[in-house]
Design an enzyme around this catalytic site. Structure first.
Site, PDB file in Angstrom:
ATOM      1  N   ASP A   1     -13.383  -6.827  -8.158  1.00  0.00           N
ATOM      2  CA  ASP A   1     -12.666  -5.480  -7.544  1.00  0.00           C
ATOM      3  C   ASP A   1     -13.399  -4.283  -8.247  1.00  0.00           C
ATOM      4  O   ASP A   1     -12.730  -3.300  -8.660  1.00  0.00           O
ATOM      5  CB  ASP A   1     -11.212  -5.609  -7.848  1.00  0.00           C
TER       6      ASP A   1
ATOM      7  N   GLU B   1      -5.914   0.128   0.895  1.00  0.00           N
ATOM      8  CA  GLU B   1      -4.681   0.418   0.255  1.00  0.00           C
ATOM      9  C   GLU B   1      -4.252   1.608   0.589  1.00  0.00           C
ATOM     10  O   GLU B   1      -4.717   2.907   0.451  1.00  0.00           O
ATOM     11  CB  GLU B   1      -4.675   0.359  -1.145  1.00  0.00           C
TER      12      GLU B   1
ATOM     13  N   LYS C   1     -19.048  -2.088  -6.161  1.00  0.00           N
ATOM     14  CA  LYS C   1     -19.406  -2.850  -5.049  1.00  0.00           C
ATOM     15  C   LYS C   1     -20.726  -3.457  -5.151  1.00  0.00           C
ATOM     16  O   LYS C   1     -20.742  -4.654  -4.748  1.00  0.00           O
ATOM     17  CB  LYS C   1     -19.016  -2.182  -3.786  1.00  0.00           C
TER      18      LYS C   1
ATOM     19  N   ASP D   1     -12.430  -8.093  -3.009  1.00  0.00           N
ATOM     20  CA  ASP D   1     -11.732  -6.852  -2.483  1.00  0.00           C
ATOM     21  C   ASP D   1     -12.737  -5.808  -1.676  1.00  0.00           C
ATOM     22  O   ASP D   1     -13.925  -5.877  -2.157  1.00  0.00           O
ATOM     23  CB  ASP D   1     -10.718  -6.143  -3.253  1.00  0.00           C
ATOM     24  N   ASN D   2     -12.309  -5.036  -0.952  1.00  0.00           N
ATOM     25  CA  ASN D   2     -13.098  -3.955  -0.435  1.00  0.00           C
ATOM     26  C   ASN D   2     -14.565  -4.319   0.457  1.00  0.00           C
ATOM     27  O   ASN D   2     -15.399  -3.629   0.523  1.00  0.00           O
ATOM     28  CB  ASN D   2     -13.438  -3.034  -1.536  1.00  0.00           C
TER      29      ASN D   2
HETATM   30  O1  LIG Z   1     -15.030   1.326  -6.221  1.00  0.00           O
HETATM   31  C1  LIG Z   1     -13.767   0.811  -6.290  1.00  0.00           C
HETATM   32  N1  LIG Z   1     -13.511   0.086  -7.406  1.00  0.00           N
HETATM   33  C2  LIG Z   1     -14.355   0.056  -8.406  1.00  0.00           C
HETATM   34  C3  LIG Z   1     -14.443   0.921  -9.622  1.00  0.00           C
HETATM   35  C4  LIG Z   1     -14.731   2.440  -9.029  1.00  0.00           C
HETATM   36  C5  LIG Z   1     -14.909   3.275 -10.098  1.00  0.00           C
HETATM   37  C6  LIG Z   1     -14.776   2.800 -11.513  1.00  0.00           C
HETATM   38  C7  LIG Z   1     -14.748   1.841 -11.931  1.00  0.00           C
HETATM   39  C8  LIG Z   1     -14.712   1.099 -13.122  1.00  0.00           C
HETATM   40  N2  LIG Z   1     -14.790  -0.183 -13.361  1.00  0.00           N
HETATM   41  C9  LIG Z   1     -15.746  -1.092 -13.664  1.00  0.00           C
HETATM   42  C10 LIG Z   1     -16.905  -0.845 -13.498  1.00  0.00           C
HETATM   43  C11 LIG Z   1     -18.035  -1.776 -13.334  1.00  0.00           C
HETATM   44  C12 LIG Z   1     -17.589  -3.134 -14.026  1.00  0.00           C
HETATM   45  N3  LIG Z   1     -18.346  -4.096 -14.376  1.00  0.00           N
HETATM   46  N4  LIG Z   1     -17.609  -4.969 -14.964  1.00  0.00           N
HETATM   47  C13 LIG Z   1     -16.036  -4.586 -14.913  1.00  0.00           C
HETATM   48  C14 LIG Z   1     -16.174  -3.296 -14.241  1.00  0.00           C
HETATM   49  C15 LIG Z   1     -15.348  -2.279 -14.107  1.00  0.00           C
HETATM   50  C16 LIG Z   1     -14.630   0.583 -11.041  1.00  0.00           C
HETATM   51  C17 LIG Z   1     -12.925   1.030  -5.321  1.00  0.00           C
HETATM   52  C18 LIG Z   1     -13.065   2.123  -4.160  1.00  0.00           C
HETATM   53  C19 LIG Z   1     -12.258   2.151  -3.260  1.00  0.00           C
HETATM   54  C20 LIG Z   1     -12.289   3.445  -2.363  1.00  0.00           C
HETATM   55  C21 LIG Z   1     -12.309   4.594  -2.811  1.00  0.00           C
HETATM   56  C22 LIG Z   1     -12.665   5.758  -2.180  1.00  0.00           C
HETATM   57  C23 LIG Z   1     -12.515   5.499  -0.608  1.00  0.00           C
HETATM   58  F1  LIG Z   1     -12.566   6.563   0.199  1.00  0.00           F
HETATM   59  C24 LIG Z   1     -12.209   4.418  -0.164  1.00  0.00           C
HETATM   60  C25 LIG Z   1     -12.009   3.334  -1.046  1.00  0.00           C
HETATM   61  C26 LIG Z   1     -11.239   1.364  -2.996  1.00  0.00           C
HETATM   62  C27 LIG Z   1     -11.282   0.095  -4.041  1.00  0.00           C
HETATM   63  O2  LIG Z   1     -10.059  -0.616  -3.570  1.00  0.00           O
HETATM   64  C28 LIG Z   1     -12.054   0.097  -4.791  1.00  0.00           C
HETATM   65  O3  LIG Z   1     -11.837  -1.108  -5.690  1.00  0.00           O
HETATM   66 MG   LIG Z   2     -10.466  -2.615  -4.710  1.00  0.00          MG
END
Ligand SMILES: O=C(NCc1cccc(CNc2ccc3[nH]ncc3c2)c1)c1cc(-c2ccc(F)cc2)cc(O)c1O
Ligand SMILES: [Mg+2]
Length: 214
Positions: free
Chosen positions: A141, A199, A144, A169-170
């Protein structure tokens, strides 16, 4: 100074959820995201699919890539058997700080290890740092475009065994096309798509469940 969305989400948990009651923490976050501010938690609709996969797998060792505020971490950990553990990787230190407090409010600190840093660096160190042999379940998650490289890294590090479940997810929104193509066409995986919604919205999204065949 202005608060951040994760900080406001944590305050909603502390205001509305009962300490030590994981389900009330999950409900408080879902209510906050439905009534106040959208946030990128897996949410309740996909969360129910996550719950059913976790209950079916009954994992002892879980890896979560992407903690955010700890919503899915709490959901998964609340279903784990007594000695089971979940290691959750979070790159963003501000998210990790909030997640630790959400997890503490749920009373699940003993089952969850929040590790700060990028998956690419930590996956190769899982065995030596955390005494992990192989993972029973991996929940993807995080960024992506990291799903596919990290899946290949998990394979190369010998962290997957015959029967390990990958749940992503996603896979529709935002989408992970290269990962989907890989797990759906590789002879090393048996893949299944669970159609759902992004979500807290009506947009299509879904989870991809893939069994590693060894
Ligand atoms: O992008 C997403 N999630 C990931 C994410 C995003 C930002 C920061 C992090 C920083 N955390 C991170 C990074 C790198 C990493 N490497 N190892 C661990 C680790 C941890 C992670 C996401 C977006 C949407 C979404 C947004 C907008 C929209 F219109 C529709 C849908 C819905 C989701 O359910 C999502 O999950
Ligand atoms: Mg997600």
């Amino acid at each position: 100074t202005q608060s951040t969305r994760p900080q406001r989400l944590l305050h909603a948990v502390q205001k509305n959820a009962t300490r030590g009651d994981p389900r009330s923490v999950v409900k408080a976050i879902d209510n906050f995201c439905r009534q106040k501010e959208w946030a990128m938690n897996v949410g309740d609709e996909k969360g129910c699919i996550l719950d059913s996969v976790v209950s079916e797998v009954n994992p002892v060792t879980v890896l979560e890539l992407g903690t955010y505020c700890g919503y899915s971490t709490v959901r998964i950990a609340s279903l784990l058997p007594p000695r089971a553990k979940i290691i959750t990787l979070e790159f963003n230190p501000d998210y990790a700080k909030i997640a630790r407090q959400v997890i503490a409010w749920a009373g699940l600190e003993d089952k969850i290890q929040v590790v700060e840093g990028p998956s690419g660096e930590w996956i190769p160190k899982m065995k030596e740092q955390f005494g992990v042999k192989t993972f029973d379940l991996v929940f993807l998650d995080h960024w992506k475009d990291r799903y596919l490289p990290d899946t290949k890294l998990l394979e190369d590090c010998g962290l997957l065994r015959k029967g390990t479940i990958l749940l992503a997810d996603n896979v529709i929104c935002p989408g992970t096309p290269d990962y989907l193509e890989y797990v759906r066409n590789s002879p090393r995986y048996k893949s299944q798509y669970f159609k759902s919604h992004l979500e807290y919205t009506k947009a299509e999204d879904g989870l991809e469940k893939s069994v590693f065949l060894g």
